[in-house]
Design an enzyme around this catalytic site. Sequence first.
Site, short mmCIF file in Angstrom:
data_model
loop_
_atom_site.label_atom_id
_atom_site.label_comp_id
_atom_site.label_asym_id
_atom_site.label_seq_id
_atom_site.Cartn_x
_atom_site.Cartn_y
_atom_site.Cartn_z
N GLU A 1 29.62 15.71 -21.95
CA GLU A 1 30.06 14.62 -21.06
C GLU A 1 30.82 13.52 -21.80
O GLU A 1 30.33 12.39 -21.93
CB GLU A 1 28.87 14.03 -20.31
CG GLU A 1 27.66 13.68 -21.18
CD GLU A 1 26.51 13.12 -20.37
OE1 GLU A 1 26.72 12.16 -19.62
OE2 GLU A 1 25.40 13.68 -20.47
N HIS B 1 24.94 3.16 -16.67
CA HIS B 1 23.83 3.53 -15.79
C HIS B 1 23.84 2.68 -14.51
O HIS B 1 22.79 2.31 -14.00
CB HIS B 1 22.50 3.41 -16.52
CG HIS B 1 22.31 4.45 -17.58
ND1 HIS B 1 21.40 4.33 -18.61
CD2 HIS B 1 22.92 5.65 -17.76
CE1 HIS B 1 21.47 5.39 -19.39
NE2 HIS B 1 22.38 6.21 -18.89
N ASP C 1 27.94 10.44 -10.93
CA ASP C 1 27.05 11.14 -11.87
C ASP C 1 25.78 11.44 -11.09
O ASP C 1 24.97 10.57 -10.83
CB ASP C 1 26.77 10.25 -13.08
CG ASP C 1 26.01 10.97 -14.19
OD1 ASP C 1 25.33 11.97 -13.89
OD2 ASP C 1 26.09 10.53 -15.35
N HIS D 1 17.10 14.36 -19.30
CA HIS D 1 17.23 14.21 -20.75
C HIS D 1 16.04 14.95 -21.34
O HIS D 1 14.99 14.37 -21.59
CB HIS D 1 17.23 12.73 -21.14
CG HIS D 1 18.47 12.01 -20.74
ND1 HIS D 1 18.62 10.65 -20.86
CD2 HIS D 1 19.65 12.45 -20.22
CE1 HIS D 1 19.81 10.28 -20.44
NE2 HIS D 1 20.46 11.37 -20.04
N HIS E 1 23.27 16.06 -24.00
CA HIS E 1 21.83 16.06 -24.22
C HIS E 1 21.26 17.37 -23.69
O HIS E 1 21.88 18.07 -22.89
CB HIS E 1 21.18 14.86 -23.53
CG HIS E 1 21.54 14.73 -22.08
ND1 HIS E 1 20.96 15.48 -21.08
CD2 HIS E 1 22.46 13.94 -21.45
CE1 HIS E 1 21.48 15.16 -19.91
NE2 HIS E 1 22.41 14.24 -20.10
N ARG F 1 34.32 9.61 -16.67
CA ARG F 1 33.44 10.55 -17.36
C ARG F 1 33.52 11.88 -16.62
O ARG F 1 33.58 11.91 -15.38
CB ARG F 1 31.99 10.04 -17.40
CG ARG F 1 31.04 10.99 -18.14
CD ARG F 1 29.71 10.34 -18.49
NE ARG F 1 28.92 9.92 -17.35
CZ ARG F 1 28.75 8.66 -16.95
NH1 ARG F 1 29.34 7.66 -17.60
NH2 ARG F 1 28.00 8.37 -15.90
N TYR G 1 35.67 4.23 -21.09
CA TYR G 1 35.31 3.11 -20.21
C TYR G 1 36.05 1.88 -20.69
O TYR G 1 35.76 1.34 -21.77
CB TYR G 1 33.79 2.90 -20.25
CG TYR G 1 33.02 4.20 -20.14
CD1 TYR G 1 32.71 4.75 -18.90
CD2 TYR G 1 32.64 4.90 -21.29
CE1 TYR G 1 32.03 5.96 -18.81
CE2 TYR G 1 31.97 6.11 -21.20
CZ TYR G 1 31.67 6.64 -19.96
OH TYR G 1 31.01 7.84 -19.89
N ASP H 1 0.83 -1.22 0.00
CA ASP H 1 0.00 0.00 0.00
C ASP H 1 0.86 1.27 0.00
O ASP H 1 0.42 2.33 0.44
CB ASP H 1 -0.96 0.00 1.20
CG ASP H 1 -0.21 -0.06 2.53
OD1 ASP H 1 1.01 -0.28 2.52
OD2 ASP H 1 -0.86 0.12 3.57
#
Length: 440
Positions: A385, A245, A262, A363, A356, A406, A389, A44
């Site tokens: 950015e 991500h 990030d 975004h 972006h 990054r 990697y 709930d």
Amino acid sequence: MDLTYLQKMPQVEFNQRRQRVFEQMQDNSALIVFTETEKRRNSDCDYLFRPDSYFWYLTGFSEPQSALLLIKQAGKCESIIFLRKKDPLMETWNGRRLGIDAAPQTLEMNEAFDIDEIQSVFAKKLVNLTACYYARGVQTWGDKIVFDSFDAIMASRQKVPTTLIDWQPMLSEMRLFKSENEIALIQQACQISALAHLRAMKQTRPNRYEMEIEGEIQHEFSRFGSRFASYNQIVAGGDNACILHYNENDQVLQDGDLLLIDSGAEFAMYAGDITRTIPVNGKFSQAQREVYEIVLEALKEASKLLVPNSSIKAANDKAVEIMTAGMVRLGILKGDVVTLIEEKAYKQFYMHGLGHWLGLDVHDVGEYGTDRDRPLEIGMVLTVEPGLYIPKDADVPEQYKGIGIRIEDDLLITEYGNKNLTCGVPKEIEEIEAIMAAHP
């Protein structure tokens, strides 16, 4: 820091945006936008509610189960809000509601109706109009209301709009160019984000968990008026940084690793978005320094090209050139730089775009052009950015394996070039190391 003067967008601006929409609508047409509904988290418990960005952009109203209807007919323009009615019992449990009576004056609308009446009112308002602006699938709960209303009108043998127009291109283009008020709010989001990254630099050390640093960041957000991050925060130690991500944020920070953070604050609905990569023990190793300097040079040179009449593509091409040449210099890539770029060999280590749009969404909406070649214009806000990697299993010299870096800033395009909204947090190696050395 006094944040009260920036806590809220003036209501007049939402009204002005609606007037700009009316100017672009066909005569004898309607436009309808729905906000989000509450989402179940588990049992709930619901997720904390955030309104749809398009809806907020035109209303400044943050309650769920709401809709905005604009009618342009015979030169007359009408703004109608649908929202939940006052309910003392539900408000005792779940919080205050604006209510139907207060909505027109508070939100500068012509009329307000109970959301439960939307289908009948909408159907009545649509009769004899020739066009309806609606974005199917953006809020699926609204799809049923809209198309059931069309069916009801046809069943009554009355005239329905013959043209259905997607409003997303129009509203997205409007959102792409920021007003002075929006720029002030984005600047504040970026400043809070920068303060949080500074705190993270001061608090990072070996044997702390990634989630502890995430907590330090969130602490700083709250201190300066931002309750929420503008997206799921990435706090990635070691080769976790090679997951673009990554958001588990549950690993122990190891001595000798890098930490990629990030993270951006959401302030008054607007997003900040910063990435910094720092050494867990406060000192870059030689290999880490070599890769970092390539990414930093790419960011600096690309930023110089993010100016009016240039494009993201031009800046990205420069970043790719710098990073490819740098990787050849370090032996991470082998071959001729021009050929490697033509073959896109760099994509195994730099697989995303350079940046972006930034605004109500991290975004943010707006066309980029066919190959991100849309000319940049004054009032646009975007990120820059670049990153490299290098996973542990990559076929590269041993010292570079597991390094993920990054660096990200947020830029406002101005008549003078661009303004770095995130310069409050350093990215030079010497500055980062000095800050961390001062807070062992």
